[in-house]
Design a protein around this motif. Sequence first.
Motif, mmCIF file in Angstrom:
data_model
loop_
_atom_site.group_PDB
_atom_site.id
_atom_site.type_symbol
_atom_site.label_atom_id
_atom_site.label_comp_id
_atom_site.label_asym_id
_atom_site.label_seq_id
_atom_site.Cartn_x
_atom_site.Cartn_y
_atom_site.Cartn_z
ATOM 1 N N ILE A 1 -14.354 -2.975 5.442
ATOM 2 C CA ILE A 1 -13.671 -2.134 6.421
ATOM 3 C C ILE A 1 -13.237 -3.053 7.560
ATOM 4 O O ILE A 1 -14.043 -3.825 8.085
ATOM 5 N N PHE A 2 -11.935 -3.001 7.892
ATOM 6 C CA PHE A 2 -11.378 -3.757 9.015
ATOM 7 C C PHE A 2 -11.040 -2.757 10.114
ATOM 8 O O PHE A 2 -10.455 -1.712 9.843
ATOM 9 N N LYS A 3 -11.379 -3.075 11.350
ATOM 10 C CA LYS A 3 -11.034 -2.253 12.509
ATOM 11 C C LYS A 3 -9.975 -3.015 13.300
ATOM 12 O O LYS A 3 -10.287 -4.007 13.938
ATOM 13 N N THR B 1 -6.754 -3.625 16.029
ATOM 14 C CA THR B 1 -6.250 -3.301 17.353
ATOM 15 C C THR B 1 -4.731 -3.432 17.335
ATOM 16 O O THR B 1 -4.202 -4.374 16.751
ATOM 17 N N THR C 1 -6.664 6.289 8.379
ATOM 18 C CA THR C 1 -6.026 7.283 9.236
ATOM 19 C C THR C 1 -4.590 7.486 8.765
ATOM 20 O O THR C 1 -4.049 6.668 8.032
ATOM 21 N N ASN D 1 -5.632 1.958 17.777
ATOM 22 C CA ASN D 1 -6.592 1.303 16.892
ATOM 23 C C ASN D 1 -6.538 1.970 15.533
ATOM 24 O O ASN D 1 -6.257 3.181 15.440
ATOM 25 N N GLN D 2 -6.799 1.212 14.493
ATOM 26 C CA GLN D 2 -6.718 1.775 13.156
ATOM 27 C C GLN D 2 -7.729 1.073 12.246
ATOM 28 O O GLN D 2 -7.879 -0.148 12.301
ATOM 29 N N ASP D 3 -8.398 1.861 11.407
ATOM 30 C CA ASP D 3 -9.371 1.335 10.456
ATOM 31 C C ASP D 3 -8.777 1.322 9.052
ATOM 32 O O ASP D 3 -8.005 2.215 8.689
#
Length: 166
Positions: free
Chosen positions: A58-60, A62, A87, A134-136
């Motif tokens: 999982i990458f979070k 910016t 998302t 922000n997006q995961d």
Amino acid sequence: MKRIVAKPLTRENFAAFGEVIDTNCDSHYPINAGKCERYHALARAEAAGPDGHVIINIFKGTPYDFPLKLSMVERHPFGSQAFIPLTQRPYLVVVCHDIGDGPGEPHAFITSPGQGVNYPRNLWHGVLTPIGENQDFVVVDRGGTGPNLEEFHFSHPYEIVLPEGF
């Protein structure tokens, strides 16, 4: 600085670079007594090289400011890399053909909400680039030993802009 306007990501205009991962396809069917729809074989993961194996991350991410100054792209010689957003937000995808001594001119795409991409081994691409928030992401790529990251820094950066009204 050369300007590139990002265009919508479709299976057709991205086919030369990799695979689009979404549910807008014909490869689906019901499973689990009709309680689930399976979208089958949307992309092919690759894992070569020493001790190569597929991993799930999982990458979070910016968001970046636009216009985007693109000065570097990267590639992975031993494995594919798939990005699947968690998302319903669009993000920027930047890819380049290999021209023998490095990447060619960048191509920029904006995903539709929920679309993912799969980059095959050795495809030059930009870094994960959320737009606005922000997006995961679930990221499927290669684990193992050996150098699986190459970076290329352009002598002159490119300016990536979003289409009018975006």
